[in-house]
Scaffold this motif. Sequence first.
Motif, PDB file in Angstrom:
ATOM      1  N   HIS A 172       0.851  -1.197   0.000  1.00  0.00           N
ATOM      2  CA  HIS A 172       0.000   0.000   0.000  1.00  0.00           C
ATOM      3  C   HIS A 172       0.888   1.249   0.000  1.00  0.00           C
ATOM      4  CE1 HIS A 172      -3.689  -2.296   0.926  1.00  0.00           C
ATOM      5  NE2 HIS A 172      -2.884  -3.061   1.654  1.00  0.00           N
ATOM      6  N   GLU A 219       6.401  -5.183  -7.110  1.00  0.00           N
ATOM      7  CA  GLU A 219       7.223  -4.071  -6.640  1.00  0.00           C
ATOM      8  C   GLU A 219       8.650  -4.480  -6.280  1.00  0.00           C
ATOM      9  OE1 GLU A 219       6.343  -0.923  -6.748  1.00  0.00           O
ATOM     10  OE2 GLU A 219       4.397  -1.537  -7.570  1.00  0.00           O
ATOM     11  N   ARG A 243      -2.347   4.055  -3.958  1.00  0.00           N
ATOM     12  CA  ARG A 243      -2.124   2.968  -4.917  1.00  0.00           C
ATOM     13  C   ARG A 243      -1.830   1.672  -4.179  1.00  0.00           C
ATOM     14  NH1 ARG A 243       2.396   0.994  -7.914  1.00  0.00           N
ATOM     15  NH2 ARG A 243       3.752   2.519  -6.868  1.00  0.00           N
ATOM     16  N   VAL A 244      -2.335   0.573  -4.688  1.00  0.00           N
ATOM     17  CA  VAL A 244      -2.099  -0.740  -4.099  1.00  0.00           C
ATOM     18  C   VAL A 244      -1.424  -1.635  -5.146  1.00  0.00           C
ATOM     19  CG1 VAL A 244      -3.125  -2.777  -3.027  1.00  0.00           C
ATOM     20  CG2 VAL A 244      -4.113  -0.516  -2.604  1.00  0.00           C
ATOM     21  N   SER A 245      -0.325  -2.228  -4.754  1.00  0.00           N
ATOM     22  CA  SER A 245       0.393  -3.138  -5.649  1.00  0.00           C
ATOM     23  C   SER A 245       0.673  -4.434  -4.886  1.00  0.00           C
ATOM     24  CB  SER A 245       1.689  -2.483  -6.139  1.00  0.00           C
ATOM     25  OG  SER A 245       2.333  -3.296  -7.101  1.00  0.00           O
ATOM     26  N   ASP A 269      -0.140   7.347  -1.616  1.00  0.00           N
ATOM     27  CA  ASP A 269      -1.057   8.001  -2.539  1.00  0.00           C
ATOM     28  C   ASP A 269      -2.304   7.168  -2.815  1.00  0.00           C
ATOM     29  OD1 ASP A 269      -0.098   5.947  -4.106  1.00  0.00           O
ATOM     30  OD2 ASP A 269       0.851   7.227  -5.620  1.00  0.00           O
TER      31      ASP A 269
END
Length: 255
Positions: A205, A217, A210-212, A208
């Motif tokens: 998390h 990542e 955004r969730v990846s 901003d």
Amino acid sequence: MSHATDPAACAAFVGGHPLVVTTSIPEEMPYISSWDVCLRLESGASETWIRNRTDALWVVQGVSWSDVSERVLADDALGAGAAKEAALSVMLVDSVFLSPGASMRIHRPPEDVAWALDLETTLAWEAQGALLDAVNARLGPAYVRSLTSQVGSRALAVCALEVHNYAQSVDDWGATDPYEVIIGGLGAAGTANACYTETKKVPVHFQDGRVSTLGDEVLRPLPQLQVLDDVNAKLGPFKSTVRVVGLKLITRARG
């Protein structure tokens, strides 16, 4: 060849007497001086203390976990050593092992204690360290701590097993770099495997919103990061010992 343990190394092992580490196997000779071994006699019973100062992981032979106490891990700036060991414990089941920098007290006399190099598991250990270092570099220490969660721990264990299995499939260690085995076993070179599947389940998390995922990542960019730069230099010398039958170091009292 033999190496006498420095008496100062036994200071933490109260009442311990330094022993001599010996081997008759030429491939082991470079590592002889990287072990501390002490003996303590208490109430008629012998206790042996060993410390692994090499960069490899070794399996202690002839003893069980019930014989082991006062196990101390190496200093770990990220505090992730316990998570890495937990993952290997699942993989090695009942094998007593000593990771790089760790020490343990064994309630057995020194003549009963021997240990053998395990390069495949060393690579699994190193692969976990590379992942955690990459997490720290890209996401920060808070995400390193998040990998001790249930989902994160499972990902580490699966990735360790994938690297271990990949390493076991290597036929020619002389022509294979440890770096290549770690990258291949992790599935970081682009081929999805169980490690990538599990790391895709660990959410990342961002502030901003955004969730990846850990897989996207950290795992995918891993080959381009500097965290594996020293792997070949550190583990390359151990390649010559991996296929030696009966590789072990025996401790004995200074004569």
